[in-house]
Design a protein around this motif. Structure first.
Motif, PDB file in Angstrom:
ATOM      1  N   GLU A   1      -7.808   4.341  -7.241  1.00 15.08           N
ATOM      2  CA  GLU A   1      -8.612   4.377  -8.462  1.00 15.08           C
ATOM      3  C   GLU A   1      -9.568   5.562  -8.479  1.00 15.08           C
ATOM      4  OE1 GLU A   1      -8.965   0.103 -10.534  1.00 15.08           O
ATOM      5  OE2 GLU A   1     -10.426   0.467  -8.941  1.00 15.08           O
TER       6      GLU A   1
ATOM      7  N   TRP B   1      -6.568   0.450  -2.686  1.00 13.11           N
ATOM      8  CA  TRP B   1      -6.652   0.426  -4.146  1.00 13.11           C
ATOM      9  C   TRP B   1      -7.885   1.167  -4.650  1.00 13.11           C
ATOM     10  CZ3 TRP B   1      -3.475   0.408  -7.763  1.00 13.11           C
ATOM     11  CH2 TRP B   1      -3.864   0.208  -9.080  1.00 13.11           C
ATOM     12  N   LYS B   2      -8.992   1.016  -3.965  1.00 11.67           N
ATOM     13  CA  LYS B   2     -10.197   1.756  -4.368  1.00 11.67           C
ATOM     14  C   LYS B   2      -9.967   3.260  -4.272  1.00 11.67           C
ATOM     15  CE  LYS B   2     -13.774  -1.689  -3.435  1.00 11.67           C
ATOM     16  NZ  LYS B   2     -14.927  -2.068  -2.583  1.00 11.67           N
TER      17      LYS B   2
ATOM     18  N   THR C   1      -4.257  -3.732  -0.139  1.00 13.44           N
ATOM     19  CA  THR C   1      -5.573  -3.757   0.489  1.00 13.44           C
ATOM     20  C   THR C   1      -6.621  -3.160  -0.434  1.00 13.44           C
ATOM     21  OG1 THR C   1      -5.326  -1.601   1.564  1.00 13.44           O
ATOM     22  CG2 THR C   1      -4.512  -3.539   2.762  1.00 13.44           C
ATOM     23  N   ASP C   2      -7.822  -3.693  -0.325  1.00  7.76           N
ATOM     24  CA  ASP C   2      -8.928  -3.233  -1.166  1.00  7.76           C
ATOM     25  C   ASP C   2      -9.228  -1.761  -0.915  1.00  7.76           C
ATOM     26  OD1 ASP C   2     -11.221  -3.890  -3.001  1.00  7.76           O
ATOM     27  OD2 ASP C   2     -12.363  -3.256  -1.241  1.00  7.76           O
ATOM     28  N   GLU C   3      -9.149  -1.346   0.327  1.00  9.47           N
ATOM     29  CA  GLU C   3      -9.443   0.047   0.679  1.00  9.47           C
ATOM     30  C   GLU C   3      -8.482   1.013  -0.006  1.00  9.47           C
ATOM     31  OE1 GLU C   3      -9.703   2.869   4.717  1.00  9.47           O
ATOM     32  OE2 GLU C   3      -9.128   0.754   4.841  1.00  9.47           O
TER      33      GLU C   3
ATOM     34  N   LYS D   1       1.104  -3.204  -8.492  1.00 10.68           N
ATOM     35  CA  LYS D   1      -0.065  -3.848  -7.863  1.00 10.68           C
ATOM     36  C   LYS D   1      -0.101  -5.329  -8.238  1.00 10.68           C
ATOM     37  CE  LYS D   1      -5.104  -4.003  -8.242  1.00 10.68           C
ATOM     38  NZ  LYS D   1      -5.182  -5.194  -9.105  1.00 10.68           N
TER      39      LYS D   1
ATOM     40  N   ASP E   1       0.820  -1.223   0.000  1.00 14.57           N
ATOM     41  CA  ASP E   1       0.000   0.000   0.000  1.00 14.57           C
ATOM     42  C   ASP E   1       0.848   1.264   0.000  1.00 14.57           C
ATOM     43  OD1 ASP E   1      -2.159  -1.647   0.066  1.00 14.57           O
ATOM     44  OD2 ASP E   1      -2.993  -0.873   1.936  1.00 14.57           O
TER      45      ASP E   1
END
Length: 809
Positions: free
Chosen positions: A800, A796-797, A792-794, A785, A593
């Motif tokens: 984006e 990366w979102k 972590t999904d958090e 990535k 991250d």
């Protein structure tokens, strides 16, 4: 060579794969364990602590007693017998463990000594020249005599030696960690042929607008359709550039071409000369004539200088120039200039140059460019079978099991397409019977195997060089050497530089042994492990650039230098592989991250530095507004990325990453590419007609998918383009008429998408800057990535959400 059952019982499986097939003159290094004389031990007087004034005196007495036992017993007698066999011994008479070096013939004799209890293969020091077939000698001799008629006997003897030397240096493959050398001819390499125009667009910095657009859309499919063997390509082209990724087999292909030339199986008769360009480490003049002459002088060719000049003038040589990308930056221009001049002076000869694809800048005119193909399934199977070829492995079906494990792990299977990584996969599988998916993990595991295996077999207690210098310390040392060299773009190191760095490392580390000799440590790493390799006298490098990149990445992660490294080097393409490896090394609950956020911050900082009226700011705002509510089957970030794909190199690459199955995305991006290219060229009637045809075809594709943009009337655009098709000016009309038509064509397309000419009229300087400071960074973020263990999904979102948008102040 024959081994008795008693001898076979004493040796490990590795040595068992070598000795039966040995010719006898191979130089091997083995670790031997000698037996003790139990009777001598049992009659020795037992010492008691009470007999001595201190525990130090007691321990010293025990050591001296033990030395005397070994020296006068079986160990001492066996060491004497080994010496009588002309074997080189490291250890003396006071240790049951010896490192023994000698010919395979003498090693086999030593196994008959009753005092030798076991022997383990350490490494193959040298393979003596392979016996040369008389037809090869005859062919090369006659070829030389045709060039320079002199004494046939002398030429024949020298030709035989030249062939022998070539096979010894380039005819066998022993990649880092391989059990034993295999014949290079057992490894087949194919190349993908890209049309020259596409190669030029990909590498031409002056044509940066087209480089990655065409690269992403066309080259892979066309290359697959044109896959040919490397030898066929070498036969076809007089001047050839072989491109490929790190460890893809470029050098192997050049070596193979040389072997075929020696055998006379190419479509032309020529003498091969193999030159490693990495040797050019200074800015002094490069005397290629002298370099080409040297291997012939080493073989005692008569009248070498005259023979070389006449042969070059007659075009009788094939010059194999390996590793253009490994020439240091401060000398690469001079090397390229010197090679160009040499090719110009001796243009009748054949030349093949190898280079990493990423480092290729179209330095040589009239060269045909080909790219090394990934290993296919057949080649992967052959390589693994060659690796696990011992009788023990055949009985255990190790190769079959390794292949089955590859099939179960798509990530590892993808890595296996590159020969270097496939080598590491074999190493890892041989040790652990499992295959990691992550590339950084693979390097890490392979490196551990090499070092820990060495530690188990050779770091003997009696030898100061091995004492307390554990695997972790050595990896720390190698990482520091790699990093300190990489930050100054140094691939080669002088002996004294390395020795001084080793001494400094040991001196400042309180837990490192302080009595080690820096030169001895370097010698151990280079000779016994092959991680550092002596390329020239007193000049070392890592065995492969990729290994230096991995160790550099490890140093950065271990020493918490990620933010500093991103700030300094994130826009330098030379660091791309390092950043991807860093991502794969970052562990913990947040994985990579922080690396991605540091990189993103660099891209956002650049955008924040632009004025509100900058064209690119307007494009970002337009892309977000125009795509926000469109029904295209893409995420919001994908819509923004694709919308900006029309004017920037890495922007187009990123668009393909996000929308590689979306016909609408491709159609829009490439329609804009064509309209900008054709409408602004010095066009003619044919070009206008072709451009209009392409634009209408793109509309067909766009209509086949959900619209990417809101409010675009494609039918109206089609009608307007068809009307323009009837108004194309002929070539006799005034230049102003053509300019007006070109402007109308461009405006028609842009107006349909609510764009203006000013918005997309980025200068070449602006495009380059955007590529380097923004689009390249996001392209690298996507690669990191994919190469990370965890993102972590958090995080990366959130990235984006901000990607390809004007950042808030």
């Amino acid at each position: 060579m024959h081994l008795t059952p008693e001898q076979e019982a004493k040796i490990d499986p590795l040595l068992l794969t070598i000795l039966p097939d040995a010719e006898g003159d191979e130089i091997l290094q083995v670790v031997m364990v000698l037996g003790e004389d139990e009777a001598n031990t049992s009659t020795t007087k037992t010492l008691q602590p009470s007999q001595f004034s201190s525990r130090i005196e007691y321990r010293q007495a025990l050591i001296e007693q033990r030395k005397q036992q070994l020296e006068t017993g079986t160990v001492g007698q066996t060491v004497e017998a080994l010496n009588n066999l002309s074997l080189t011994i490291n250890g003396g008479k006071t240790s049951r463990f010896l490192v023994v070096e000698g010919t395979a013939k003498e090693i086999i004799k030593s196994l008959s000594l009753p005092g030798v209890k076991s022997a383990t293969l350490d490494q193959i020091i040298r393979i003596e020249p392979i016996p040369i077939d008389p037809p090869k000698v005859e062919y090369l001799t006659n070829l030389i005599l045709d060039i320079f008629p002199i004494n046939k006997d002398k030429v024949s003897q020298a030709a035989k030696q030249y062939i022998s030397n070539y096979y010894k240096n380039y005819g066998r493959l022993q990649v880092l960690g391989m059990r034993k050398p295999i014949k290079l001819e057992e490894i087949y390499t194919t190349v993908k042929v890209l049309p020259k125009k596409l190669i030029q667009q990909f590498t031409d910095l002056e044509g940066i607008q087209e480089s990655f657009r065409t690269r992403q859309q066309y080259n892979l499919d066309e290359a697959e359709n044109n896959k040919q063997s490397g030898i066929i390509i070498a036969n076809t082209y007089k001047y050839l550039t072989v491109l490929g990724a790190p460890g893809s087999g470029k050098s192997t292909l050049l070596r193979k071409v040389g072997l075929e030339a020696i055998k006379g199986t190419l479509s032309y008769n020529c003498i091969p000369v193999f030159i490693e360009l990495k040797q050019f480490t200074n800015t002094q003049d490069i005397d290629l004539l002298k370099i080409i002459s040297q291997p012939f002088k080493d073989c005692d060719f008569p009248n070498v200088d005259n023979f070389i000049k006449i042969g070059l003038q007659a075009g009788k040589f094939i010059i194999l120039l390996d590793g253009l990308d490994e020439v240091p930056n401060n000398t690469v221009k001079k090397v390229v200039t010197q090679v160009r001049e040499f090719i110009k002076d001796y243009k009748n000869n054949r030349f093949i140059i190898s280079c990493r694809t990423a480092a290729y800048n179209q330095q040589f005119n009239n060269f045909n460019d080909v790219i090394i193909a990934d290993f296919d399934d057949t080649q992967i199977k052959q390589f693994i079978n060659n690796w696990f070829c011992s009788d023990v492995d055949k009985r255990a079906e190790t190769a079959k099991k390794c292949l089955a494990a590859l099939e179960k792990k798509s990530g590892a299977k993808d890595l296996a397409k590159t020969p270097l990584l496939l080598t590491f996969i074999c190493l890892v599988y041989d040790q652990s019977q499992t295959l990691p998916k992550n590339r950084s993990e693979l390097y890490n595991e392979a490196l551990k195997i090499l070092l820990e295996k060495w530690a188990a077999e050779k770091r003997l207690e009696r030898d100061a060089i091995y004492k307390d210098f554990n695997t972790k310390l050595e990896i720390m040392l190698l990482s520091e050497i790699a990093y300190e060299g990489f930050i100054v773009d140094k691939l080669f190191f002088k002996t004294q530089e390395l020795v001084d760095q080793i001494k400094t490392f040991l001196a400042r580390n309180l837990n490192a042994p302080q009595d080690l000799d820096g030169e001895a440590v370097l010698n151990a790493i280079a000779i016994q492990q092959g991680i550092l390799v002596e390329r020239l006298d007193n000049i070392y490098s890592f065995s492969h650039l990729t290994l230096q990149e991995y160790l550099t990445a490890k140093y950065i992660v271990d020493n918490h230098l990620i933010e500093q490294t991103v700030n300094k080097y994130v826009t330098e393409t030379r660091w791309k592989e390092v950043f991807i490896l860093i991502a794969g090394l970052m562990e913990g609950s947040t994985g990579a991250d922080q690396l991605l956020l540091y990189m993103e911050n660099k891209a956002l900082s650049y955008i924040k530095s632009l004025s509100d009226n900058h064209r690119f700011i307007k494009l970002l705002e337009w892309a977000e507004t125009k795509t926000k509510n469109s029904p295209a089957d893409l995420t919001p970030v994908a819509k923004r990325v694709v919308a900006n794909a029309n004017a920037n190199t890495y922007a187009n690459a990123n668009a393909n990453t996000y929308a590689n199955t979306n016909a609408n995305a491709y159609a829009y991006a490439y329609a804009n590419t064509y309209v900008y290219t054709y409408a602004n060229a010095n066009a003619n009637a044919y070009a206008y007609a072709y451009a209009l045809k392409v634009f209408i075809q793109f509309i067909d594709k766009i209509e086949a998918a959900p619209p990417l943009f809101s409010g675009v009337n494609l039918q109206k655009l089609r009608d307007q383009l068809q009307l323009l098709n009837t108004l194309i000016p002929n070539e006799k009309e005034a230049r102003e008429v053509h300019r007006t038509f070109a402007k109308k064509l461009l405006e028609t397309w842009l107006n349909a998408f609510d764009l203006t000419l000013d918005m997309i009229s980025l200068s070449l300087k602006e495009v380059k800057e955007l590529d380097q400071q923004y689009f390249y960074i996001y392209h690298l973020i996507l690669q990191c990535k994919d190469g990370a263990i965890l993102v972590t999904d958090e995080t990366w979102k959130a990235i984006e959400e901000r990607m390809y948008r004007v950042p808030s102040s």
